[in-house]
Design a protein around this motif. Structure first.
Motif, PDB file in Angstrom:
ATOM      1  N   HIS A  92      34.047  33.408  21.843  1.00 31.95           N
ATOM      2  CA  HIS A  92      32.980  33.918  22.696  1.00 31.95           C
ATOM      3  C   HIS A  92      31.661  33.513  22.042  1.00 31.95           C
ATOM      4  O   HIS A  92      31.649  32.957  20.949  1.00 31.95           O
ATOM      5  N   CYS A 114      27.732  36.666  27.320  1.00 36.47           N
ATOM      6  CA  CYS A 114      28.640  35.795  26.599  1.00 36.47           C
ATOM      7  C   CYS A 114      28.299  34.377  27.029  1.00 36.47           C
ATOM      8  O   CYS A 114      28.226  34.086  28.216  1.00 36.47           O
ATOM      9  N   GLU A 138      29.902  31.497  26.117  1.00 35.56           N
ATOM     10  CA  GLU A 138      30.966  30.514  25.897  1.00 35.56           C
ATOM     11  C   GLU A 138      32.063  30.855  26.884  1.00 35.56           C
ATOM     12  O   GLU A 138      32.557  31.989  26.884  1.00 35.56           O
ATOM     13  N   PHE A 139      32.450  29.888  27.715  1.00 38.75           N
ATOM     14  CA  PHE A 139      33.436  30.199  28.744  1.00 38.75           C
ATOM     15  C   PHE A 139      34.726  30.684  28.095  1.00 38.75           C
ATOM     16  O   PHE A 139      35.313  29.994  27.271  1.00 38.75           O
ATOM     17  N   CYS A 140      35.141  31.914  28.457  1.00 42.57           N
ATOM     18  CA  CYS A 140      36.250  32.532  27.739  1.00 42.57           C
ATOM     19  C   CYS A 140      37.312  33.088  28.661  1.00 42.57           C
ATOM     20  O   CYS A 140      38.127  33.903  28.253  1.00 42.57           O
ATOM     21  N   HIS A 176      34.564  35.806  32.245  1.00 44.42           N
ATOM     22  CA  HIS A 176      33.537  35.408  31.279  1.00 44.42           C
ATOM     23  C   HIS A 176      32.136  35.828  31.721  1.00 44.42           C
ATOM     24  O   HIS A 176      31.351  36.362  30.946  1.00 44.42           O
ATOM     25  N   MET A 203      31.201  39.397  31.087  1.00 42.16           N
ATOM     26  CA  MET A 203      31.280  39.914  29.724  1.00 42.16           C
ATOM     27  C   MET A 203      29.858  40.180  29.239  1.00 42.16           C
ATOM     28  O   MET A 203      29.256  39.388  28.537  1.00 42.16           O
TER      29      MET A 203
HETATM   30 CU1  CUA Z   1      33.368  35.864  26.248  1.00 45.41          CU
HETATM   31 CU2  CUA Z   1      32.596  34.208  27.709  1.00 45.41          CU
END
Ligand code: CUA
Length: 362
Positions: free
Chosen positions: A151, A186, A188-190, A194, A197
């Motif tokens: 993340h 967030c 960062e693609f998670c 995402h 988040m």
């Molecule tokens: Cu955690 Cu995007």
């Protein structure tokens, strides 16, 4: 000038001690590169018209043969450009070092990222989900890791963004220069949620922060309560699974101050491996920890007390909504295969305001 450029570039307010400086470099780079692009476009446009092909022109056989290098001009431009980039680099490196080096007196907060929420742990033992309470005008160092995937902890108003990586700790620091609520994203693609988040940093004035430490959210100012409620709603929407909702509910109701999820002994029985386990009772006999027993223990904890644990849990009858109870039971089910660990007597005292003698059910 700062304000004008900030709005032109759609940047959020500058609410950390380093934000203004970082924006300064941003403006400098943007102005220089935009200026350079405009200059090249103008010169190119001028040449396009000035040296356009006219009817009387005859095509030249080898255009290259007529080009003479402008040695002096080229040398000067190369060095000037090199100098410019070195200037960017020097300012940027200095700022990077400042961003990486937290002051020694920083307050440490532990951050855990997981799909799809942010959790915060304070050295004093307090835990929060989604909402990070900090004092304004004081450096705060975040010690961050992830429970699942990569993340990235991003607070636009503070101009900080740091990857959060499973199996590794990364740090970031900031000093909020004004009380207020600032969104955490967030970056960062998670996974599926995402974009949901999210969280809030709630920077409190030193006085309010002390009050919050002593008394929790109820004694925080109105803006903080509103931001915390919004963060909680967002989180509930982002949390699709029952066990994660259960964890949220358990944190909200203070269950996790006494019950652990990983089998570690604490004030109350750990929830790891508890579901459907046979529980020895203080009053003799035993019960199976099924839905009925768990619900009963939440509503009337002393009716069938787990042997070896102190009778300190208050009744949650009327305190906890049925969907939350269901979610907590689902959480316990999800922990069924986690090793339970020994039910050793706890001698570390009874922490937290939620477990007071007055709160104990008769
Ligand atoms: Cu955690 Cu995007």
């Amino acid at each position: 000038m700062n304000e004008l450029l900030r709005q032109l570039l759609f940047l959020p307010e500058q609410r950390s001690s380093l934000a203004r400086e970082i924006d300064g470099l941003h403006y400098f780079v943007i102005l220089v590169t935009m200026g350079g692009a405009a200059l090249i476009t103008l010169i190119g446009g001028y040449f396009l018209i000035r040296y356009r092909r006219r009817p009387q022109d005859t095509p030249r056989p080898h255009p290259g043969a007529f080009a003479r290098p402008a040695l002096f001009l080229e040398t000067v431009s190369l060095f000037a450009l090199g100098f410019l980039f070195l200037t960017f680099w020097t300012i940027g490196t200095r700022q990077f070092a400042d961003l990486r080096t937290a002051p020694d007196d920083a307050l440490d907060v532990y951050v855990t990222g997981k799909q799809w929420m942010w959790k915060f742990g304070y050295p004093g033992g307090d835990r929060e989900i989604s909402v990070l309470y900090v004092p304004a005008h004081r450096p705060v160092r975040l010690i961050m890791t992830s429970r699942d995937v990569i993340h990235s902890f991003y607070v636009p108003a503070f101009r900080i963004k740091q990857d959060v990586i499973p199996g590794r700790y990364t740090t970031a620091w900031f000093e909020a220069n004004e009380p207020g609520a600032y969104p955490i994203l967030c970056a960062e693609f998670c996974g599926t949620s995402h974009s949901e988040m999210r969280g809030q940093v709630i920077a409190l004035s030193p006085v309010d922060y002390e009050r919050w430490l002593a008394g929790g959210l109820a004694s925080a100012p109105a803006f903080a309560q509103k931001a915390a409620a919004e963060a909680e709603n967002e989180l509930a929407e982002a949390e699709p699974t029952m066990p994660s909702r259960g964890e949220l509910a358990a944190a909200k109701h203070g269950c996790l101050r006494c019950h652990t999820l990983d089998g570690t002994p604490h004030v109350g029985p750990s929830w790891a491996g508890l579901y459907r386990a046979v529980v020895p009772l203080e009053s003799g006999g035993e019960r199976v920890a099924d839905e009925a027993y768990i619900t009963e223990s939440i509503m009337d904890p002393l009716a069938a007390l787990h042997r070896g644990f102190p009778p300190v849990m208050p009744s949650y009858l009327g305190q906890i909504a049925p969907p939350d109870v269901a979610a907590i039971i689902e959480l316990m089910k999800s922990l069924r295969d986690v090793p339970h660990g020994p039910d050793v007597p706890w001698d570390g005292g009874v922490p937290g305001s939620s477990v007071t003698p007055e709160g104990v059910a008769p």
